[in-house]
Enzyme design. Structure first.
Site, PDB file in Angstrom:
ATOM      1  N   TRP A 173       0.827  -1.210   0.025  1.00  0.00           N
ATOM      2  CA  TRP A 173       0.058  -0.162  -0.057  1.00  0.00           C
ATOM      3  C   TRP A 173       0.948   1.301  -0.049  1.00  0.00           C
ATOM      4  CZ3 TRP A 173      -1.327  -4.238   2.973  1.00  0.00           C
ATOM      5  CH2 TRP A 173      -2.437  -5.025   2.824  1.00  0.00           C
ATOM      6  N   HIS A 187      -6.460   2.818   1.824  1.00  0.00           N
ATOM      7  CA  HIS A 187      -7.333   1.723   2.051  1.00  0.00           C
ATOM      8  C   HIS A 187      -8.417   2.039   2.962  1.00  0.00           C
ATOM      9  CE1 HIS A 187      -4.845  -1.169   4.293  1.00  0.00           C
ATOM     10  NE2 HIS A 187      -4.742   0.062   5.009  1.00  0.00           N
ATOM     11  N   ARG A 213      -3.345   6.123  -3.931  1.00  0.00           N
ATOM     12  CA  ARG A 213      -1.886   5.393  -3.917  1.00  0.00           C
ATOM     13  C   ARG A 213      -0.900   5.910  -5.018  1.00  0.00           C
ATOM     14  NH1 ARG A 213      -4.000  -1.190  -3.052  1.00  0.00           N
ATOM     15  NH2 ARG A 213      -5.517  -0.436  -1.588  1.00  0.00           N
ATOM     16  N   GLN A 227     -13.136   2.820  -2.431  1.00  0.00           N
ATOM     17  CA  GLN A 227     -13.526   1.534  -2.025  1.00  0.00           C
ATOM     18  C   GLN A 227     -14.796   1.499  -1.148  1.00  0.00           C
ATOM     19  OE1 GLN A 227      -9.932   0.228   0.209  1.00  0.00           O
ATOM     20  NE2 GLN A 227      -8.849  -0.660  -1.623  1.00  0.00           N
ATOM     21  N   VAL A 270      -6.251  -9.769   8.217  1.00  0.00           N
ATOM     22  CA  VAL A 270      -7.356 -10.944   8.125  1.00  0.00           C
ATOM     23  C   VAL A 270      -6.527 -12.461   8.011  1.00  0.00           C
ATOM     24  CG1 VAL A 270      -9.357 -10.081   7.143  1.00  0.00           C
ATOM     25  CG2 VAL A 270      -7.408 -10.795   5.729  1.00  0.00           C
ATOM     26  N   ALA A 324     -14.316  -9.103   7.348  1.00  0.00           N
ATOM     27  CA  ALA A 324     -14.040  -7.737   6.622  1.00  0.00           C
ATOM     28  C   ALA A 324     -13.712  -7.880   5.389  1.00  0.00           C
ATOM     29  CB  ALA A 324     -12.759  -6.816   7.458  1.00  0.00           C
TER      30      ALA A 324
HETATM   31  C1  FA5 Z   1      -7.086  -3.612   0.358  1.00  0.00           C
HETATM   32  O1  FA5 Z   1      -6.852  -2.247   0.173  1.00  0.00           O
HETATM   33  C2  FA5 Z   1      -7.479  -4.279   1.584  1.00  0.00           C
HETATM   34  N1  FA5 Z   1      -7.444  -3.323   2.539  1.00  0.00           N
HETATM   35  C3  FA5 Z   1      -8.509  -5.047   1.162  1.00  0.00           C
HETATM   36  C4  FA5 Z   1      -8.961  -5.606   2.518  1.00  0.00           C
HETATM   37  C5  FA5 Z   1     -10.067  -5.187   3.229  1.00  0.00           C
HETATM   38  C6  FA5 Z   1      -8.745  -7.173   2.386  1.00  0.00           C
HETATM   39  C7  FA5 Z   1     -10.451  -6.122   4.400  1.00  0.00           C
HETATM   40  C8  FA5 Z   1      -9.090  -8.050   3.718  1.00  0.00           C
HETATM   41  C9  FA5 Z   1      -9.974  -7.266   4.688  1.00  0.00           C
HETATM   42  P1  FA5 Z   1      -6.186  -4.413  -2.071  1.00  0.00           P
HETATM   43  O2  FA5 Z   1      -5.017  -3.345  -2.223  1.00  0.00           O
HETATM   44  O3  FA5 Z   1      -6.360  -5.428  -2.955  1.00  0.00           O
HETATM   45  O4  FA5 Z   1      -6.666  -4.540  -0.644  1.00  0.00           O
HETATM   46  O5  FA5 Z   1      -7.456  -3.320  -2.850  1.00  0.00           O
HETATM   47  C10 FA5 Z   1      -8.667  -3.604  -2.638  1.00  0.00           C
HETATM   48  C11 FA5 Z   1      -9.509  -3.404  -3.971  1.00  0.00           C
HETATM   49  O6  FA5 Z   1      -9.098  -2.149  -4.302  1.00  0.00           O
HETATM   50  C12 FA5 Z   1      -9.005  -4.089  -5.097  1.00  0.00           C
HETATM   51  O7  FA5 Z   1      -9.378  -5.263  -5.391  1.00  0.00           O
HETATM   52  C13 FA5 Z   1      -9.266  -3.117  -6.447  1.00  0.00           C
HETATM   53  O8  FA5 Z   1     -10.888  -3.173  -6.528  1.00  0.00           O
HETATM   54  C14 FA5 Z   1      -9.413  -1.801  -5.515  1.00  0.00           C
HETATM   55  N2  FA5 Z   1      -7.827  -1.186  -5.916  1.00  0.00           N
HETATM   56  C15 FA5 Z   1      -6.709  -1.373  -5.342  1.00  0.00           C
HETATM   57  N3  FA5 Z   1      -5.815  -0.473  -5.820  1.00  0.00           N
HETATM   58  C16 FA5 Z   1      -6.560   0.042  -6.868  1.00  0.00           C
HETATM   59  C17 FA5 Z   1      -5.909   0.895  -7.786  1.00  0.00           C
HETATM   60  N4  FA5 Z   1      -4.798   1.447  -7.896  1.00  0.00           N
HETATM   61  N5  FA5 Z   1      -7.050   1.822  -8.826  1.00  0.00           N
HETATM   62  C18 FA5 Z   1      -8.203   1.215  -8.596  1.00  0.00           C
HETATM   63  N6  FA5 Z   1      -8.683   0.369  -7.785  1.00  0.00           N
HETATM   64  C19 FA5 Z   1      -7.886  -0.192  -6.903  1.00  0.00           C
END
Ligand code: FA5
Length: 357
Positions: A173, A187, A213, A227, A270, A324
């Protein structure tokens, strides 16, 4: 494609007839009248339910399910239209009453004399529309909606989520910092500790937020995106509840039974870390660039909340458990509208946005 006024997978003509008449009425009557006529104590849905006794025993469960789907479809349609109307009303009020001090013309001239783009009525951004639809479904499932902070500190974004300083997974992240050490949230999980420490069980919360990000952007990655985090904490909450919740959401959101599968993943907050995938709706699982020719789309990272996170939030993990997830809104929009590049969504390009009017 199923026809617009048909309930999916419903074999009962009398249930279909009520849905057809509702689909007509929704165009003409006011929402309260419709609610009374269909969902009231003496409404058409109750009437259908009472007729269950006329069915044969083996037909009864299927009939009950069909009437229930009808009731949900009616409620959801009314809620969605009502929400949309409220937003449009607010939009109209803002347009009518706002003073735009940057307007490159005299704001007091008649509408028809204003420059073309400005005199055209606007519409809701697809992220707003899809977000509203998703939130209403979560609300109907008993979740309360909270909005995330835009800026937060290291403790909430990382430490309280079982990511102490120097934890290698922090790189997942990578983000921006302000000069006084605050972070534009990377996030919505950054709200988990605040929810745990301020709400009482049963906690059923969805948290919406704009995330940022440090990304090299491409067709599926933006530096800014939305999100919606989901959290459920109580005694006896299991993985089955998580899967049931996400699958029920997808079915409601896409209006049909959506195929899903679960695969292992890794998130320090998690345990076990999971990824909830749905069938690729862009290609019908034939294989396309969006699903990497696999037929499946990784849509929701999720899992049971890690004991360390529960403990940090003041809950004894021996007594309480929870789950979550972190769903990307932009992905929902892309999937629903077959958009080939995420960067269009926040580009402010009117040609792109006008397609959603
Ligand atoms: C997370 O951000 C974790 N906080 C999610 C989580 C929450 C996991 C609770 C378990 C329990 P991740 O980095 O994979 O996970 O991002 C989650 C979602 O955000 C991705 O599946 C995608 O749909 C969206 N996302 C992430 N990065 C980007 C990006 N740069 N551009 C657009 N959508 C994004």
């Amino acid at each position: 494609m199923p026809s617009k006024n048909k309930l999916p997978d419903n074999p009962f003509p009398e249930v279909e007839a009520v849905y057809e008449s509702f689909s007509e009425d929704i165009l003409n009557l006011d929402y309260d009248e419709i609610k009374h006529k269909y969902l009231g104590k003496k409404g058409l849905v109750i009437d259908l339910l009472c007729r269950i006794k006329e069915k044969q025993n083996k037909e009864k469960p299927l009939y009950g399910k069909a009437v229930n789907s009808l009731k949900n479809a009616i409620e959801q349609k009314i809620n969605t239209l009502r929400g949309k109307e409220n937003l449009q009303q607010t939009g109209k009020m803002l347009t009518k009453d706002a003073i735009d001090i940057t307007a490159p013309f005299d704001v007091n001239i008649p509408l028809q004399d204003k420059p073309k783009l400005i005199s055209q009525p606007g519409s809701l951004h697809p992220i707003t529309e899809i977000g509203e639809k998703a939130l209403r479904i979560f609300e109907s499932m008993g979740f309360h909606v909270t909005y995330s902070r835009r800026l937060d500190n290291d403790y909430n974004v990382f430490e309280a989520l079982n990511l102490p300083p120097e934890h290698p997974a922090r790189d997942m992240w990578d983000t921006f910092w302000t000069q006084d050490d605050l972070i534009p949230i990377t996030h919505t999980s950054a709200m988990q500790n605040r929810i745990l420490t301020t709400k009482k069980v049963p906690i059923r919360e969805v948290i919406v937020g704009r995330c940022m990000r440090n990304e090299a952007t491409d067709a599926s990655h933006e530096h800014t995106f939305y999100q919606v985090e989901g959290m459920y904490v109580d005694k006896g909450i299991t993985l089955a509840h998580l899967i049931g919740t996400l699958s029920a959401f997808m079915n409601e959101f896409y209006g049909r039974d959506v195929k899903y599968r679960i695969q292992p993943s890794y998130f320090p907050f998690v345990e076990p870390g999971l990824e909830f995938l749905i069938e690729c709706l862009t290609c019908g699982q034939k294989g396309c660039p969006f699903c990497g020719y696999s037929g499946w789309v990784e849509l929701v990272p999720c899992g049971p909340i890690h004991p360390n996170v529960l403990r940090e939030g003041g809950y004894d993990p021996e007594t309480y458990t929870g789950f979550a997830w972190g769903l990307g809104y932009d992905r929902l929009v892309i999937l629903q509208s077959h958009i080939n590049d995420i960067r269009h969504i926040h580009s402010g390009d009117l040609k792109f946005l006008e397609q959603f009017k």
